[in-house]
Design a protein around this motif. Structure first.
Motif, PDB file in Angstrom:
ATOM      1  N   VAL A  19      -0.061   2.089  -0.516  1.00  0.00           N
ATOM      2  CA  VAL A  19      -1.315   2.738  -0.695  1.00  0.00           C
ATOM      3  C   VAL A  19      -1.688   3.691   0.314  1.00  0.00           C
ATOM      4  CG1 VAL A  19      -3.988   2.337  -1.183  1.00  0.00           C
ATOM      5  CG2 VAL A  19      -2.341   0.970  -2.312  1.00  0.00           C
ATOM      6  N   ARG A  20      -1.422   3.333   1.597  1.00  0.00           N
ATOM      7  CA  ARG A  20      -1.620   3.969   2.765  1.00  0.00           C
ATOM      8  C   ARG A  20      -0.773   5.327   2.806  1.00  0.00           C
ATOM      9  NH1 ARG A  20      -0.354   3.363   8.100  1.00  0.00           N
ATOM     10  NH2 ARG A  20       0.673   1.417   7.807  1.00  0.00           N
ATOM     11  N   MET A  21       0.421   5.145   2.472  1.00  0.00           N
ATOM     12  CA  MET A  21       1.469   6.338   2.285  1.00  0.00           C
ATOM     13  C   MET A  21       0.707   7.315   1.197  1.00  0.00           C
ATOM     14  SD  MET A  21       3.620   5.966   4.204  1.00  0.00           S
ATOM     15  CE  MET A  21       2.540   4.716   5.182  1.00  0.00           C
ATOM     16  N   GLY A  22       0.270   6.835   0.106  1.00  0.00           N
ATOM     17  CA  GLY A  22      -0.261   7.642  -0.917  1.00  0.00           C
ATOM     18  C   GLY A  22      -1.475   8.342  -0.441  1.00  0.00           C
ATOM     19  N   LEU A  81     -13.878   3.176   2.589  1.00  0.00           N
ATOM     20  CA  LEU A  81     -13.915   2.068   2.763  1.00  0.00           C
ATOM     21  C   LEU A  81     -12.343   1.317   2.917  1.00  0.00           C
ATOM     22  CD1 LEU A  81     -17.394   0.684   1.387  1.00  0.00           C
ATOM     23  CD2 LEU A  81     -16.860   0.988   3.773  1.00  0.00           C
ATOM     24  N   LEU A  82     -11.805   1.858   1.743  1.00  0.00           N
ATOM     25  CA  LEU A  82     -10.428   1.586   1.851  1.00  0.00           C
ATOM     26  C   LEU A  82      -9.527   1.939   2.818  1.00  0.00           C
ATOM     27  CD1 LEU A  82      -7.814   0.381  -0.021  1.00  0.00           C
ATOM     28  CD2 LEU A  82      -8.039   2.534  -1.242  1.00  0.00           C
ATOM     29  N   ILE A  83      -9.723   3.223   3.209  1.00  0.00           N
ATOM     30  CA  ILE A  83      -8.898   3.772   4.370  1.00  0.00           C
ATOM     31  C   ILE A  83      -9.422   2.962   5.551  1.00  0.00           C
ATOM     32  CG2 ILE A  83      -8.708   6.132   5.747  1.00  0.00           C
ATOM     33  CD1 ILE A  83      -9.356   7.592   3.028  1.00  0.00           C
ATOM     34  N   ASP A  84     -10.630   2.711   5.934  1.00  0.00           N
ATOM     35  CA  ASP A  84     -10.939   2.018   6.954  1.00  0.00           C
ATOM     36  C   ASP A  84     -10.208   0.683   7.229  1.00  0.00           C
ATOM     37  OD1 ASP A  84     -12.378   4.390   7.757  1.00  0.00           O
ATOM     38  OD2 ASP A  84     -14.313   3.217   7.332  1.00  0.00           O
ATOM     39  N   ALA A  85     -10.371   0.126   5.715  1.00  0.00           N
ATOM     40  CA  ALA A  85      -9.739  -1.502   5.885  1.00  0.00           C
ATOM     41  C   ALA A  85      -8.316  -1.404   5.820  1.00  0.00           C
ATOM     42  CB  ALA A  85     -10.377  -2.069   4.540  1.00  0.00           C
ATOM     43  N   LEU A  86      -7.768  -0.557   5.458  1.00  0.00           N
ATOM     44  CA  LEU A  86      -6.090  -0.365   5.468  1.00  0.00           C
ATOM     45  C   LEU A  86      -5.769  -0.220   6.927  1.00  0.00           C
ATOM     46  CD1 LEU A  86      -5.166   1.829   2.559  1.00  0.00           C
ATOM     47  CD2 LEU A  86      -4.524  -0.627   2.520  1.00  0.00           C
ATOM     48  N   GLY A  87      -6.613   0.283   7.714  1.00  0.00           N
ATOM     49  CA  GLY A  87      -5.969   0.328   9.188  1.00  0.00           C
ATOM     50  C   GLY A  87      -6.090  -1.163   9.984  1.00  0.00           C
ATOM     51  N   LYS A  88      -6.945  -2.046   9.077  1.00  0.00           N
ATOM     52  CA  LYS A  88      -7.176  -3.477   9.719  1.00  0.00           C
ATOM     53  C   LYS A  88      -6.140  -4.572   8.958  1.00  0.00           C
ATOM     54  CE  LYS A  88     -11.994  -2.218  10.599  1.00  0.00           C
ATOM     55  NZ  LYS A  88     -13.141  -1.929   9.922  1.00  0.00           N
ATOM     56  N   VAL A  89      -5.478  -4.174   7.898  1.00  0.00           N
ATOM     57  CA  VAL A  89      -4.439  -5.110   7.482  1.00  0.00           C
ATOM     58  C   VAL A  89      -3.342  -5.469   8.170  1.00  0.00           C
ATOM     59  CG1 VAL A  89      -2.909  -5.206   5.665  1.00  0.00           C
ATOM     60  CG2 VAL A  89      -4.970  -4.286   5.075  1.00  0.00           C
ATOM     61  N   ARG A  90      -3.293  -6.631   8.560  1.00  0.00           N
ATOM     62  CA  ARG A  90      -2.156  -7.310   9.400  1.00  0.00           C
ATOM     63  C   ARG A  90      -1.057  -7.727   8.326  1.00  0.00           C
ATOM     64  NH1 ARG A  90      -5.255 -10.888  13.329  1.00  0.00           N
ATOM     65  NH2 ARG A  90      -4.402 -12.589  11.956  1.00  0.00           N
ATOM     66  N   THR A  91       0.035  -8.164   9.058  1.00  0.00           N
ATOM     67  CA  THR A  91       1.379  -8.632   8.654  1.00  0.00           C
ATOM     68  C   THR A  91       1.635  -9.906   8.748  1.00  0.00           C
ATOM     69  OG1 THR A  91       2.777  -7.587  10.586  1.00  0.00           O
ATOM     70  CG2 THR A  91       2.488  -6.117   8.536  1.00  0.00           C
ATOM     71  N   ASP A  92       0.720 -10.808   9.217  1.00  0.00           N
ATOM     72  CA  ASP A  92       1.193 -12.204   9.530  1.00  0.00           C
ATOM     73  C   ASP A  92       0.854 -13.069   8.204  1.00  0.00           C
ATOM     74  OD1 ASP A  92      -1.702 -11.784   9.317  1.00  0.00           O
ATOM     75  OD2 ASP A  92      -2.119 -13.148  11.174  1.00  0.00           O
ATOM     76  N   ASN A  93       1.845 -12.905   7.371  1.00  0.00           N
ATOM     77  CA  ASN A  93       2.005 -13.620   6.074  1.00  0.00           C
ATOM     78  C   ASN A  93       3.425 -13.790   5.769  1.00  0.00           C
ATOM     79  OD1 ASN A  93       3.226 -11.193   4.686  1.00  0.00           O
ATOM     80  ND2 ASN A  93       1.123 -10.384   5.023  1.00  0.00           N
ATOM     81  N   SER A  94       3.536 -14.674   4.840  1.00  0.00           N
ATOM     82  CA  SER A  94       4.792 -15.185   4.598  1.00  0.00           C
ATOM     83  C   SER A  94       5.955 -14.073   4.387  1.00  0.00           C
ATOM     84  CB  SER A  94       4.750 -15.979   3.374  1.00  0.00           C
ATOM     85  OG  SER A  94       4.655 -15.404   2.059  1.00  0.00           O
ATOM     86  N   GLN A  95       5.605 -12.831   3.855  1.00  0.00           N
ATOM     87  CA  GLN A  95       6.596 -11.891   3.600  1.00  0.00           C
ATOM     88  C   GLN A  95       6.641 -10.710   4.734  1.00  0.00           C
ATOM     89  OE1 GLN A  95       6.984 -11.046  -0.819  1.00  0.00           O
ATOM     90  NE2 GLN A  95       4.669 -11.495  -0.806  1.00  0.00           N
ATOM     91  N   GLY A  96       5.788 -10.969   5.685  1.00  0.00           N
ATOM     92  CA  GLY A  96       5.797 -10.244   6.750  1.00  0.00           C
ATOM     93  C   GLY A  96       5.531  -8.577   6.448  1.00  0.00           C
ATOM     94  N   GLU A  97       4.480  -8.433   5.133  1.00  0.00           N
ATOM     95  CA  GLU A  97       4.244  -7.150   4.688  1.00  0.00           C
ATOM     96  C   GLU A  97       2.652  -6.745   4.925  1.00  0.00           C
ATOM     97  OE1 GLU A  97       5.162  -7.381   0.545  1.00  0.00           O
ATOM     98  OE2 GLU A  97       7.404  -7.065   0.911  1.00  0.00           O
ATOM     99  N   GLU A  98       2.365  -5.555   4.728  1.00  0.00           N
ATOM    100  CA  GLU A  98       0.797  -5.190   4.809  1.00  0.00           C
ATOM    101  C   GLU A  98       0.478  -5.519   3.220  1.00  0.00           C
ATOM    102  OE1 GLU A  98      -0.057  -1.202   6.130  1.00  0.00           O
ATOM    103  OE2 GLU A  98       1.594  -1.391   7.522  1.00  0.00           O
ATOM    104  N   ASP A 119      -5.290  -7.963   0.994  1.00  0.00           N
ATOM    105  CA  ASP A 119      -6.042  -8.399   2.172  1.00  0.00           C
ATOM    106  C   ASP A 119      -7.281  -7.534   2.456  1.00  0.00           C
ATOM    107  OD1 ASP A 119      -4.365 -10.491   2.692  1.00  0.00           O
ATOM    108  OD2 ASP A 119      -3.420  -9.604   4.294  1.00  0.00           O
ATOM    109  N   VAL A 120      -7.292  -6.346   1.794  1.00  0.00           N
ATOM    110  CA  VAL A 120      -8.374  -5.361   2.058  1.00  0.00           C
ATOM    111  C   VAL A 120      -9.731  -6.003   1.293  1.00  0.00           C
ATOM    112  CG1 VAL A 120      -9.426  -3.312   1.141  1.00  0.00           C
ATOM    113  CG2 VAL A 120      -6.957  -3.419   2.087  1.00  0.00           C
ATOM    114  N   LEU A 121      -9.561  -7.015   0.377  1.00  0.00           N
ATOM    115  CA  LEU A 121     -10.816  -7.470  -0.282  1.00  0.00           C
ATOM    116  C   LEU A 121     -11.287  -8.484   0.857  1.00  0.00           C
ATOM    117  CD1 LEU A 121      -9.116  -6.931  -2.860  1.00  0.00           C
ATOM    118  CD2 LEU A 121     -10.589  -8.692  -3.932  1.00  0.00           C
TER     119      LEU A 121
END
Ligand code: UD1
Ligand code: CA
Length: 494
Positions: free
Chosen positions: A89-92, A200-217, A221-223
């Protein structure tokens, strides 16, 4: 709906889709006449978004070329590595910001205002209506984010919707792989479709981390991020959970095709079309009908095919980009790019190729093939014939087993036949050739020269009877005996 017109729809289509086991990218597999992503784009268009951007990655040249073909106004954003739905979504959004920059260079870093809707490129059953409901709910509740959810019989693999026990408010989405056993018991799932407040989406996407089982953004998590910041998080439950099914393999592809086909046929029937056997009738999303059209079993209607009122098609026919006029009848026929006039009759066993135009009440009968042929009102080609590159006037009859000889091995040539003509059976009409109005041709003729109006053309070998040939050359044979008794009977009668 225009009040809820989103600033952008972002379609996620960068994934590989390995389970399709295909050289074709997953989102380009087709059901009911459109690619998977084509259905999603069509549903998204119903929201009239200001921008529509598809995030591409795997096989992006192919996907981008396809998108340009189906919708000239779609933009694409490239996600080089599939680092998760949040990253996609960030790329989009970055692509939209970039293009806004170049359009309006005075105001760099232009931000998106309003609503951003996110959908996945592999959910072809999602309707514009449901997207509209999501956008309406989002606006009416004044949410920062609204997620489209559904109760499914088997939630395996999906992100689970976690709600607050007391208020019922959505608190988080937990991916299957990251969920506790208790959370895995939840059957309300994330469809992957969201409406967000753009800023709010743009701001929150900047805070999404990758510390999950798939190592992905994770987009999901934005919710949690928005909720913790005190913003409203809402949910809209899809009326039919089958709408949000994503396609991962060919079994699901076939199931989705069946569901979509049923939906299209149901709509047609409720609009007044008789479908004798929905189980064996297949239609593309782009086919149109008028009330009282009738479709018989074993029929495929594809592309821009249109059936007018009281047209009857089938059984066992496949029509592609073909229009069937009022009251026309078409059976056991394959037609492509043909126009069939009102009251015309086609088949059984006809093949109409591109450029065939049958006038009103005209006929292309049994074992008749036509290509690039304009057939006038009431003209009939009833049996066993090939009509290629021809213009035929009105109320002419083409004899059985005739061939329009249009190809000299290098070039195609045209045949012109007037109105009220009668060509004999077994004619070879060698193009270029013209037969005038009201002319006749004899059976078995090879017509190589123009025939003036009103004349009879005879172009065949003269018949010669060699009397007594069988008695001399085949003495004692059954044929000789039969001939001899016929001779005696004649003599006796005389
Ligand atoms: C995602 C959701 C899950 C939801 C499910 C619905 C996340 C973290 N999870 O899971 O909650 O229940 O969809 O089907 O969002 N994509 C990209 N780039 C990426 C990753 C994915 O474009 O880096 C695209 C895929 O092509 C696909 C869509 O996003 O169209 C969803 O990706 P997928 O990997 O299928 O997500 P799920 O694990 O199924
Ligand atoms: Ca998926």
């Amino acid at each position: 709906m225009s009040a809820n017109r989103p600033a952008a729809v972002v379609v996620l289509a960068a994934g590989e889709g390995t389970r399709m086991k295909s050289t074709t990218p997953k989102v380009l597999h087709a059901i009911c006449g459109r690619s998977l992503v084509g259905h999603v784009v069509a549903a998204s268009r119903e929201l009239s978004p200001e921008n529509l951007v598809v995030v591409v990655g795997h096989a992006r040249e192919q996907v981008t070329a396809h998108l340009a073909e189906i919708d000239a106004d779609v933009r694409t954003a490239v996600q080089h590595e599939q680092n998760g739905t949040g990253h996609a979504v960030r790329m989009g959004l970055e692509q939209l910001a970039d293009s806004a920059d170049s359009a309006d260079s005075a105001d760099s870093g232009v931000a998106l205002d309003g609503t951003v809707v996110v959908v996945c490129g592999d959910t072809p059953l999602l309707t514009g209506e449901t997207l509209g409901r999501l956008a309406e709910t989002h606006a009416a509740e004044g949410n920062a984010v609204t997620v489209l959810t559904a109760e499914v019989p088997d939630a395996t693999g999906y992100g689970r919707i976690v709600r607050d026990g007391a208020s019922g408010a959505v608190t988080a989405i937990v991916e299957h792989k990251d969920a506790t056993d208790a959370q895995r018991g939840i059957r309300e799932i994330n469809s992957g479709v969201f409406a967000f407040d753009a800023q709010l989406l743009i701001d929150a996407l900047g805070k999404v981390r990758t510390d999950n089982s798939q190592g992905e953004e994770y987009l999901t998590d934005v919710l949690g991020i928005l909720r913790e910041a005190g913003h409203r998080v809402g949910a809209c439950v899809a009326g039919d959970h089958r709408e949000i099914v994503g396609i991962n393999n060919r079994v699901q592809l076939a199931e989705a095709r069946r569901l979509l086909n049923d939906r299209l046929l149901t709509r047609a029937m409720l609009d007044g079309v008789t479908v004798v056997d929905p189980a064996t009738t297949w239609v593309d999303a782009t086919v149109t009908f008028e009330p009282d059209a009738v479709v018989h079993p074993g029929t495929q209607l594809l592309g821009a095919t249109h059936l007018a009122a009281h047209a009857e098609v089938g059984p066992n026919s496949r029509l592609t980009d073909t229009t069937v006029g009022e009251g026309a009848a078409v059976s056991f026929t394959v037609a492509e790019g043909a126009e069939i006039g009102a009251g015309a009759s086609v088949g059984p066993y006809a093949y109409l190729r591109p450029g065939t135009r049958l006038g009103a009440k005209a006929k292309a009968g049994t074992y008749v093939e036509m290509k690039n042929a304009r057939i006038g009102e009431g003209t009939k080609v009833p049996h066993l014939s090939y009509v290629g590159d021809a213009t035929i006037g009105e109320y002419t009859n083409i004899g059985a087993a005739s061939v329009f000889v249009n190809y000299d091995g290098v070039n195609k040539h045209h045949t012109t036949i007037g109105s009220h003509c009668r060509t004999g059976a077994d004619n070879m009409l060698v193009a270029p050739v013209t037969i005038g109005d009201g002319a006749y041709t004899a059976a078995g003729s090879v017509i190589t020269k123009d025939v003036p109006p009103g004349s009879l053309a005879v172009a065949r070998g003269q018949q010669r009877n060699i009397e007594g040939w069988v008695a001399r050359k085949r003495p004692g044979s059954a044929a000789a005996r039969a001939a001899e008794s016929a001779r005696q009977e004649d003599a006796g009668e005389g």
